[in-house]
Design a protein around this motif. Structure first.
Motif, PDB file in Angstrom:
ATOM      1  N   THR A   1      32.775 -51.704 -11.893  1.00  0.00           N
ATOM      2  CA  THR A   1      33.635 -50.524 -11.804  1.00  0.00           C
ATOM      3  C   THR A   1      35.086 -50.885 -12.098  1.00  0.00           C
ATOM      4  OG1 THR A   1      33.851 -50.844  -9.408  1.00  0.00           O
ATOM      5  CG2 THR A   1      32.174 -49.287 -10.157  1.00  0.00           C
TER       6      THR A   1
ATOM      7  N   ARG B   1      39.297 -49.011 -11.824  1.00  0.00           N
ATOM      8  CA  ARG B   1      40.127 -47.875 -11.409  1.00  0.00           C
ATOM      9  C   ARG B   1      40.926 -47.439 -12.631  1.00  0.00           C
ATOM     10  NH1 ARG B   1      41.593 -44.738  -7.501  1.00  0.00           N
ATOM     11  NH2 ARG B   1      40.322 -45.889  -5.998  1.00  0.00           N
TER      12      ARG B   1
ATOM     13  N   MET C   1      38.125 -44.041  -9.459  1.00  0.00           N
ATOM     14  CA  MET C   1      37.178 -45.117  -9.717  1.00  0.00           C
ATOM     15  C   MET C   1      36.122 -44.629 -10.698  1.00  0.00           C
ATOM     16  SD  MET C   1      36.411 -47.209  -6.206  1.00  0.00           S
ATOM     17  CE  MET C   1      35.748 -45.791  -5.339  1.00  0.00           C
TER      18      MET C   1
ATOM     19  N   SER D   1      35.532 -38.766  -8.629  1.00  0.00           N
ATOM     20  CA  SER D   1      34.401 -39.457  -9.240  1.00  0.00           C
ATOM     21  C   SER D   1      33.475 -40.024  -8.168  1.00  0.00           C
ATOM     22  CB  SER D   1      34.904 -40.576 -10.154  1.00  0.00           C
ATOM     23  OG  SER D   1      35.778 -41.451  -9.430  1.00  0.00           O
ATOM     24  N   PHE D   2      33.977 -40.939  -7.346  1.00  0.00           N
ATOM     25  CA  PHE D   2      33.127 -41.591  -6.352  1.00  0.00           C
ATOM     26  C   PHE D   2      32.989 -40.746  -5.089  1.00  0.00           C
ATOM     27  CE2 PHE D   2      32.796 -44.428  -2.603  1.00  0.00           C
ATOM     28  CZ  PHE D   2      31.503 -44.865  -2.822  1.00  0.00           C
TER      29      PHE D   2
ATOM     30  N   HIS E   1      27.569 -39.685  -8.532  1.00  0.00           N
ATOM     31  CA  HIS E   1      28.870 -39.906  -7.895  1.00  0.00           C
ATOM     32  C   HIS E   1      28.803 -41.072  -6.905  1.00  0.00           C
ATOM     33  CE1 HIS E   1      31.182 -36.510  -9.439  1.00  0.00           C
ATOM     34  NE2 HIS E   1      30.114 -35.743  -9.287  1.00  0.00           N
TER      35      HIS E   1
ATOM     36  N   ALA F   1      30.029 -44.070  -8.612  1.00  0.00           N
ATOM     37  CA  ALA F   1      31.227 -43.829  -9.436  1.00  0.00           C
ATOM     38  C   ALA F   1      30.852 -43.683 -10.908  1.00  0.00           C
ATOM     39  CB  ALA F   1      32.258 -44.935  -9.238  1.00  0.00           C
TER      40      ALA F   1
END
Length: 230
Positions: free
Chosen positions: A90, A92, A105, A142-143, A157, A160
């Protein structure tokens, strides 16, 4: 039987060509080489989905693809597998050629798909309809460590791997809202419909207001296993 043999021969020939490309015996342009890194700047083609798929378990390859885009991001450490919603590969996302209403994220493949969408779908749609670019994308996250509503299955979700987009802002300050403008005729509604189709080309799943009432105010995009454009 003859048709089957012909199909089998075609498969063998195709496998042979792919093997020679993989070993470097046959030199082809990177955009037509399945094993060449994805270049966001290149126009998407039949190999783009395969190249996106390769990024799932290869953070270095994914970040190499992102380096060909204007996306500004910070790689994140993987979270503990014992967590309810462990995260892997992942980043950011802080910004791109557009601003975001807030940083978020994203799985690296989702971030890469957004970069493709921005360059080859979102901005061309804005220029075609309004003659000016989008300068900001408004989203609601998103997350979220949760399951799909009414289901025991984890949402995209939860890793993410999904983003919910609620609107866009143009260079002249105008704001386009999915909730307000999707039902309308005219430029705003036309732009949103073009954006939805462009998202379908970049992300594995795109769900909009016509999917169900829960999506009346946003576009849900994700990089899950299944392809869906609704």
């Amino acid at each position: 039987m003859t048709l089957f043999r012909g199909f089998l021969l075609l498969c063998v020939l195709l496998a042979g060509v792919l093997l020679t490309v993989w070993r470097g015996v046959l030199d082809v342009p990177p955009r037509w080489n399945p094993w060449a890194p994805l270049d966001i700047r290149e126009t998407p083609n039949l190999l783009t989905s395969f190249k996106l798929w390769r990024l799932q378990e290869d953070p270095a390859l994914c970040q190499q693809a992102l380096a060909t885009s204007p996306l500004r991001f910070t790689p994140l450490a993987d979270s503990n597998p014992s967590a309810d919603c462990p995260l892997h590969n992942t980043v950011r996302v802080q910004g791109s050629g557009v601003r975001f209403s807030s940083s978020f994220m994203a799985s690296c493949p989702l971030a890469t798909a957004f970069a493709l969408f921005e360059r080859h779908g979102l901005q061309p749609a804005a220029m075609a309809v309004f003659g000016q670019p989008v300068t900001q994308v408004d989203h609601v996250g998103s997350f979220a460590c949760r399951s799909i509503a009414g289901s025991q299955r984890r949402s995209q979700h939860a890793t993410a791997n999904a983003l919910d987009i609620v609107g866009f802002r143009l260079q002249d300050g105008r704001r386009i809202s999915v909730l307000r403008d999707w039902p309308k005729e005219g430029a705003n509604g036309e732009f949103l419909r073009q954006v939805q189709q462009a998202a379908c080309a970049s992300f594995n799943t795109t769900l909009g207001p016509e999917y169900n009432a829960a999506h009346r105010d946003h576009f849900h995009v994700d990089m899950g296993l299944f392809r869906m454009c609704r």
